[in-house]
Write an enzyme that holds these catalytic residues in place. Sequence first.
Site, PDB file in Angstrom:
ATOM      1  N   ARG A  86      13.876  85.008  60.480  1.00  0.00           N
ATOM      2  CA  ARG A  86      14.151  86.093  59.506  1.00  0.00           C
ATOM      3  C   ARG A  86      12.874  86.817  59.107  1.00  0.00           C
ATOM      4  NH1 ARG A  86      17.003  83.752  54.654  1.00  0.00           N
ATOM      5  NH2 ARG A  86      16.788  85.893  53.940  1.00  0.00           N
ATOM      6  N   ASN A 118      17.093  90.468  47.015  1.00  0.00           N
ATOM      7  CA  ASN A 118      16.526  90.436  48.369  1.00  0.00           C
ATOM      8  C   ASN A 118      15.136  89.807  48.365  1.00  0.00           C
ATOM      9  OD1 ASN A 118      18.836  91.775  48.951  1.00  0.00           O
ATOM     10  ND2 ASN A 118      17.903  93.776  49.243  1.00  0.00           N
ATOM     11  N   ASP A 120      13.181  90.211  51.204  1.00  0.00           N
ATOM     12  CA  ASP A 120      12.554  90.807  52.395  1.00  0.00           C
ATOM     13  C   ASP A 120      11.284  91.606  52.112  1.00  0.00           C
ATOM     14  OD1 ASP A 120      13.535  93.329  51.411  1.00  0.00           O
ATOM     15  OD2 ASP A 120      15.429  93.002  52.463  1.00  0.00           O
ATOM     16  N   HIS A 135      15.290  86.128  43.794  1.00  0.00           N
ATOM     17  CA  HIS A 135      15.398  84.982  44.708  1.00  0.00           C
ATOM     18  C   HIS A 135      14.108  84.677  45.457  1.00  0.00           C
ATOM     19  CE1 HIS A 135      20.061  85.509  44.686  1.00  0.00           C
ATOM     20  NE2 HIS A 135      19.610  84.854  43.632  1.00  0.00           N
ATOM     21  N   CYS A 146       2.961  69.672  44.930  1.00  0.00           N
ATOM     22  CA  CYS A 146       2.152  70.233  43.825  1.00  0.00           C
ATOM     23  C   CYS A 146       2.637  71.621  43.394  1.00  0.00           C
ATOM     24  CB  CYS A 146       0.669  70.257  44.186  1.00  0.00           C
ATOM     25  SG  CYS A 146       0.199  71.526  45.372  1.00  0.00           S
ATOM     26  N   CYS A 164       0.706  71.915  52.812  1.00  0.00           N
ATOM     27  CA  CYS A 164      -0.104  72.427  51.704  1.00  0.00           C
ATOM     28  C   CYS A 164      -1.594  72.166  51.973  1.00  0.00           C
ATOM     29  CB  CYS A 164       0.336  71.725  50.426  1.00  0.00           C
ATOM     30  SG  CYS A 164      -0.663  72.111  48.994  1.00  0.00           S
ATOM     31  N   CYS A 167      -2.771  69.446  49.114  1.00  0.00           N
ATOM     32  CA  CYS A 167      -2.337  68.038  49.056  1.00  0.00           C
ATOM     33  C   CYS A 167      -1.652  67.567  50.333  1.00  0.00           C
ATOM     34  CB  CYS A 167      -1.434  67.811  47.843  1.00  0.00           C
ATOM     35  SG  CYS A 167       0.225  68.451  48.066  1.00  0.00           S
ATOM     36  N   GLY A 204      24.758  97.363  47.217  1.00  0.00           N
ATOM     37  CA  GLY A 204      24.634  96.503  48.393  1.00  0.00           C
ATOM     38  C   GLY A 204      24.788  95.024  48.160  1.00  0.00           C
ATOM     39  N   GLU A 232      32.189  98.603  51.013  1.00  0.00           N
ATOM     40  CA  GLU A 232      33.382  97.771  50.819  1.00  0.00           C
ATOM     41  C   GLU A 232      33.548  97.504  49.330  1.00  0.00           C
ATOM     42  OE1 GLU A 232      35.149  96.913  53.440  1.00  0.00           O
ATOM     43  OE2 GLU A 232      33.666  97.668  54.889  1.00  0.00           O
TER      44      GLU A 232
HETATM   45  C1  BJW Z   1      26.183  97.602  52.111  1.00  0.00           C
HETATM   46  C2  BJW Z   1      25.732  98.194  53.261  1.00  0.00           C
HETATM   47  C3  BJW Z   1      25.065  99.389  53.091  1.00  0.00           C
HETATM   48  C4  BJW Z   1      26.673  96.426  53.878  1.00  0.00           C
HETATM   49  N1  BJW Z   1      24.906  99.881  51.859  1.00  0.00           N
HETATM   50  N2  BJW Z   1      26.010  98.103  50.909  1.00  0.00           N
HETATM   51  C5  BJW Z   1      31.074  78.483  40.764  1.00  0.00           C
HETATM   52  C6  BJW Z   1      31.319  79.650  40.063  1.00  0.00           C
HETATM   53  C7  BJW Z   1      30.282  80.497  39.681  1.00  0.00           C
HETATM   54  C8  BJW Z   1      28.986  80.185  39.990  1.00  0.00           C
HETATM   55  C9  BJW Z   1      28.742  79.042  40.684  1.00  0.00           C
HETATM   56  C10 BJW Z   1      29.766  78.198  41.065  1.00  0.00           C
HETATM   57  N3  BJW Z   1      29.219  77.158  41.746  1.00  0.00           N
HETATM   58  C11 BJW Z   1      27.880  77.345  41.810  1.00  0.00           C
HETATM   59  C12 BJW Z   1      27.569  78.475  41.165  1.00  0.00           C
HETATM   60  C13 BJW Z   1      26.240  79.057  41.009  1.00  0.00           C
HETATM   61  C14 BJW Z   1      25.725  79.593  42.309  1.00  0.00           C
HETATM   62  C15 BJW Z   1      26.690  80.663  42.837  1.00  0.00           C
HETATM   63  O1  BJW Z   1      26.642  81.808  42.451  1.00  0.00           O
HETATM   64  N4  BJW Z   1      27.599  80.282  43.725  1.00  0.00           N
HETATM   65  C16 BJW Z   1      28.666  81.179  44.173  1.00  0.00           C
HETATM   66  C17 BJW Z   1      28.427  81.589  45.625  1.00  0.00           C
HETATM   67  C18 BJW Z   1      29.970  80.465  43.973  1.00  0.00           C
HETATM   68  N5  BJW Z   1      24.431  80.156  41.998  1.00  0.00           N
HETATM   69  C19 BJW Z   1      23.336  79.434  42.095  1.00  0.00           C
HETATM   70  O2  BJW Z   1      23.320  78.292  42.527  1.00  0.00           O
HETATM   71  C20 BJW Z   1      22.073  80.103  41.628  1.00  0.00           C
HETATM   72  N6  BJW Z   1      21.386  79.260  40.730  1.00  0.00           N
HETATM   73  C21 BJW Z   1      21.840  79.016  39.484  1.00  0.00           C
HETATM   74  O3  BJW Z   1      22.893  79.471  39.096  1.00  0.00           O
HETATM   75  O4  BJW Z   1      20.969  78.237  38.729  1.00  0.00           O
HETATM   76  C22 BJW Z   1      21.422  77.753  37.493  1.00  0.00           C
HETATM   77  C23 BJW Z   1      22.111  76.440  37.726  1.00  0.00           C
HETATM   78  C24 BJW Z   1      21.548  75.498  38.537  1.00  0.00           C
HETATM   79  C25 BJW Z   1      22.197  74.295  38.776  1.00  0.00           C
HETATM   80  C26 BJW Z   1      23.424  74.054  38.188  1.00  0.00           C
HETATM   81  C27 BJW Z   1      23.973  75.022  37.358  1.00  0.00           C
HETATM   82  C28 BJW Z   1      23.326  76.213  37.131  1.00  0.00           C
HETATM   83  C29 BJW Z   1      21.120  80.312  42.797  1.00  0.00           C
HETATM   84  C30 BJW Z   1      21.666  81.273  43.788  1.00  0.00           C
HETATM   85  C31 BJW Z   1      20.662  81.450  44.921  1.00  0.00           C
HETATM   86  C32 BJW Z   1      21.216  82.311  46.046  1.00  0.00           C
HETATM   87  N7  BJW Z   1      20.342  82.226  47.145  1.00  0.00           N
HETATM   88  C33 BJW Z   1      20.640  83.042  48.336  1.00  0.00           C
HETATM   89  C34 BJW Z   1      19.801  82.532  49.542  1.00  0.00           C
HETATM   90  C35 BJW Z   1      18.358  82.564  49.332  1.00  0.00           C
HETATM   91  C36 BJW Z   1      17.767  83.844  49.740  1.00  0.00           C
HETATM   92  C37 BJW Z   1      17.324  83.891  51.200  1.00  0.00           C
HETATM   93  O5  BJW Z   1      17.114  82.906  51.881  1.00  0.00           O
HETATM   94  O6  BJW Z   1      17.214  85.022  51.631  1.00  0.00           O
HETATM   95  O7  BJW Z   1      20.391  84.397  48.081  1.00  0.00           O
HETATM   96  S1  BJW Z   1      22.332  82.994  48.839  1.00  0.00           S
HETATM   97  C38 BJW Z   1      22.412  84.640  49.369  1.00  0.00           C
HETATM   98  O8  BJW Z   1      23.372  85.321  48.530  1.00  0.00           O
HETATM   99  C39 BJW Z   1      21.032  85.248  49.063  1.00  0.00           C
HETATM  100  C40 BJW Z   1      21.421  86.552  48.445  1.00  0.00           C
HETATM  101  O9  BJW Z   1      20.361  87.050  47.645  1.00  0.00           O
HETATM  102  C41 BJW Z   1      22.668  86.232  47.686  1.00  0.00           C
HETATM  103  C42 BJW Z   1      23.522  87.414  47.409  1.00  0.00           C
HETATM  104  O10 BJW Z   1      24.042  87.981  48.590  1.00  0.00           O
HETATM  105  P1  BJW Z   1      24.184  89.542  48.691  1.00  0.00           P
HETATM  106  O11 BJW Z   1      22.873  90.178  48.519  1.00  0.00           O
HETATM  107  O12 BJW Z   1      25.274  89.992  47.803  1.00  0.00           O
HETATM  108  O13 BJW Z   1      24.585  89.726  50.247  1.00  0.00           O
HETATM  109  P2  BJW Z   1      26.017  89.599  50.948  1.00  0.00           P
HETATM  110  O14 BJW Z   1      25.787  89.418  52.398  1.00  0.00           O
HETATM  111  O15 BJW Z   1      26.866  88.607  50.271  1.00  0.00           O
HETATM  112  O16 BJW Z   1      26.697  91.019  50.692  1.00  0.00           O
HETATM  113  C43 BJW Z   1      26.202  92.202  51.269  1.00  0.00           C
HETATM  114  C44 BJW Z   1      26.992  93.377  50.723  1.00  0.00           C
HETATM  115  O17 BJW Z   1      26.388  94.555  51.208  1.00  0.00           O
HETATM  116  C45 BJW Z   1      28.461  93.411  51.165  1.00  0.00           C
HETATM  117  O18 BJW Z   1      29.287  93.620  50.024  1.00  0.00           O
HETATM  118  C46 BJW Z   1      28.537  94.622  52.086  1.00  0.00           C
HETATM  119  O19 BJW Z   1      29.779  95.330  51.998  1.00  0.00           O
HETATM  120  C47 BJW Z   1      27.424  95.462  51.553  1.00  0.00           C
HETATM  121  N8  BJW Z   1      26.834  96.383  52.509  1.00  0.00           N
HETATM  122  N9  BJW Z   1      26.111  97.369  54.341  1.00  0.00           N
HETATM  123  C48 BJW Z   1      25.406  99.188  50.800  1.00  0.00           C
HETATM  124  N10 BJW Z   1      24.604 100.052  54.173  1.00  0.00           N
HETATM  125 ZN    ZN Z   2       0.468  70.693  47.496  1.00  0.00          ZN
END
Ligand code: BJW
Ligand code: ZN
Length: 264
Positions: A86, A118, A120, A135, A146, A164, A167, A204, A232
């Site tokens: 990526r 994002n 990126d 994120h 560490c 690291c 460490c 997005g 969408e």
């Molecule tokens: C266009 C387009 C164009 C196409 N123009 N648009 C149950 C209920 C509610 C919440 C939770 C639950 N169980 C767990 C949770 C919490 C959980 C969560 O939300 N889960 C749900 C999925 C159910 N959240 C977490 O765990 C977060 N932490 C947290 O809440 O901490 C507090 C806590 C901790 C412990 C216990 C309790 C509370 C952390 C979330 C971290 C998400 N990380 C990721 C991956 C890391 C990033 C990486 O490696 O890059 O982040 S997941 C992934 O999803 C990434 C993204 O940032 C994130 C969002 O996705 P995004 O950006 O919406 O992308 P897509 O692909 O889903 O959608 C793209 C859209 O673009 C589409 O709609 C297309 O139509 C559109 N599109 N072309 C405009 N040209």
């Molecule tokens: Zn370290």
Amino acid sequence: MGLDTAEPRWFRGPNMNIGQIDASATVLAAATRVLAVTGAGVSAESGIPTFRGAGGLWEGHRATELATPGAFARDPATVWRWYQWRRGVCLEAVPNPAHRVLAEMDDVFPEFLLATQNVDGLHPQAGSSRLVELHGNIHQGRCTECEQVVPLPDQDVIDALPTCASCSALLRPHIVWFGESYRPGVLESALAFSQRAEVVIVAGTSAQVWPPIAVALRGQEAGAVLIDINPESTDLSVRADHYLAGPAGEVLPHLWDATRRRMT
Ligand code: BJW
Ligand code: ZN
């Protein structure tokens, strides 16, 4: 490009009309405090695959299965290989008109915050400075012991996992994975700004991940006009005051053009 010239295909789509752009532009032109919340779709037109759409699969794995602490604990080499792939895609990508319009908004509105999901790095590359990367950033690593945060070298990490320099423990991507907490202050600053914003622009995102979507909805609850841009419809689109159906790289320049004409 003006609204009265070369109307793109999506202007005539079932969910889209010029009235929605006009109404959104009118509130934006009068606003001084604007919050933008972006997701992967904003970078789709730069060639970066979204998470949940077509192209969200990598070597048979769903992105959402790899972006977890459990996946990294079980198989750090696979997770690092995915991130390294990526990173290569991100390093090749350049900002598109959506990133550039958001950077211009940063220059124009007296108070502005861009909260991006994002990792990126294209928003800062486009010139956005009042920015929180909720994120994290794909070009940084963090020590699993560490917790030191370091820029990642552009080297191939498949044979030797990165460690690291202080460490020698394993580095991990400096990214917020599912179930992990946000870094202190990051979410709080976005939530605090949402309470004061007059307009919230969401672009997005599938609106499936909390709490970034809560930031947008809190803003609306506190009185902001919520504008959603996405080809969408999502759960957020139906709650938005204005849903602009179309790609962000086309809709945002039209919206900004209509807004600037109202500002002068
Ligand atoms: C266009 C387009 C164009 C196409 N123009 N648009 C149950 C209920 C509610 C919440 C939770 C639950 N169980 C767990 C949770 C919490 C959980 C969560 O939300 N889960 C749900 C999925 C159910 N959240 C977490 O765990 C977060 N932490 C947290 O809440 O901490 C507090 C806590 C901790 C412990 C216990 C309790 C509370 C952390 C979330 C971290 C998400 N990380 C990721 C991956 C890391 C990033 C990486 O490696 O890059 O982040 S997941 C992934 O999803 C990434 C993204 O940032 C994130 C969002 O996705 P995004 O950006 O919406 O992308 P897509 O692909 O889903 O959608 C793209 C859209 O673009 C589409 O709609 C297309 O139509 C559109 N599109 N072309 C405009 N040209
Ligand atoms: Zn370290």
